[in-house]
Write a protein that holds these residues in place. Structure first.
Motif, PDB file in Angstrom:
ATOM      1  N   UNK A  29     -34.371  64.070   3.627  1.00  0.00           N
ATOM      2  CA  UNK A  29     -33.720  62.793   3.891  1.00  0.00           C
ATOM      3  C   UNK A  29     -33.406  62.142   2.558  1.00  0.00           C
ATOM      4  N   UNK A  30     -32.150  61.718   2.380  1.00  0.00           N
ATOM      5  CA  UNK A  30     -31.781  60.960   1.184  1.00  0.00           C
ATOM      6  C   UNK A  30     -31.268  59.604   1.635  1.00  0.00           C
ATOM      7  N   UNK A  31     -31.904  58.565   1.116  1.00  0.00           N
ATOM      8  CA  UNK A  31     -31.467  57.200   1.377  1.00  0.00           C
ATOM      9  C   UNK A  31     -30.761  56.683   0.126  1.00  0.00           C
ATOM     10  N   UNK A  32     -30.174  55.508   0.232  1.00  0.00           N
ATOM     11  CA  UNK A  32     -29.495  54.932  -0.929  1.00  0.00           C
ATOM     12  C   UNK A  32     -30.458  54.790  -2.103  1.00  0.00           C
ATOM     13  N   UNK A  33     -31.734  54.558  -1.805  1.00  0.00           N
ATOM     14  CA  UNK A  33     -32.715  54.434  -2.886  1.00  0.00           C
ATOM     15  C   UNK A  33     -32.882  55.732  -3.660  1.00  0.00           C
ATOM     16  N   UNK A  34     -32.556  56.867  -3.058  1.00  0.00           N
ATOM     17  CA  UNK A  34     -32.740  58.158  -3.701  1.00  0.00           C
ATOM     18  C   UNK A  34     -31.474  58.783  -4.260  1.00  0.00           C
ATOM     19  N   UNK A  35     -30.330  58.122  -4.111  1.00  0.00           N
ATOM     20  CA  UNK A  35     -29.075  58.723  -4.588  1.00  0.00           C
ATOM     21  C   UNK A  35     -29.090  59.024  -6.077  1.00  0.00           C
ATOM     22  N   UNK A  36     -29.716  58.163  -6.852  1.00  0.00           N
ATOM     23  CA  UNK A  36     -29.731  58.358  -8.311  1.00  0.00           C
ATOM     24  C   UNK A  36     -30.898  59.207  -8.777  1.00  0.00           C
ATOM     25  N   UNK A  37     -31.629  59.798  -7.812  1.00  0.00           N
ATOM     26  CA  UNK A  37     -32.716  60.689  -8.184  1.00  0.00           C
ATOM     27  C   UNK A  37     -34.089  60.066  -8.112  1.00  0.00           C
TER      28      UNK A  37
END
Length: 185
Positions: free
Chosen positions: A80-88
């Protein structure tokens, strides 16, 4: 919420923003509620709660989805990728080296948001849409002459069509399209 599985709860392991998270979830809980209430990742928003506005869009195994419609228990083992994880980052830490995802930076540069409520869903949807086009998945407006399986060129009409499931009450659409164009060039 019980701390161990029972008749109405199951243990699931989700890899959220690159970090494995094992949780006990109610069988009725949707992914959006688990992200927001159990993991405290509040980027994805509860808008319509019917999968019609896109405010809750996240990436599951790289594909964009409306998290308000997905039973969390069915996502066991998924990335799962949320907006919080887009930049790594993992949502608890800052982006890697403090650098935003190119789309996040383009949204800032193009002033592609006003109130910001829809922005996390718009960003996740745009990341997914770009990946879908690169993988050769056509949309309703894709030129029928585009070779099957070949990357689909993303012009303004193609971008608008692919992001049409994400609503913006402020009307920032022209700048959202420009921000996506900036990233794909």
């Amino acid at each position: 919420m019980p701390s161990s599985p029972d008749r109405h709860h199951s243990e699931v392991t989700l890899r959220v923003n690159g970090r494995p998270r094992t949780l006990v979830v109610d069988h009725r809980s949707v992914l959006l509620d688990v992200l927001r209430e159990q993991l405290h990742l509040t980027g994805a928003k509860k808008g319509c709660d019917h999968g019609q506005c896109g405010a809750c869009t996240v990436l599951v195994d790289g594909r964009r989805v409306n998290s308000c419609l997905l039973p969390a228990v069915a996502q066991d083992g998924c990335d799962i990728t949320t907006v919080e994880g887009l930049a790594g980052g993992d949502g608890e830490e800052q982006p890697v080296d403090g650098v935003l995802h190119p789309l996040q930076q383009a949204f800032i540069d193009r002033d592609a948001f006003q109130c910001g409520y829809c922005t996390p869903g718009q960003l996740c949807s745009a990341v997914g849409a770009i990946a879908e086009a690169e993988s050769g998945h056509p949309s309703h407006v894709t030129d029928p002459g585009t070779p099957s399986g070949e990357p689909v060129p993303l012009g303004p009409d193609e971008i608008r069509e692919r992001l049409s499931g994400n609503l913006c009450r402020c009307g920032a659409y022209p700048n959202i399209v420009r921000a996506v164009e900036d990233v794909i060039r």
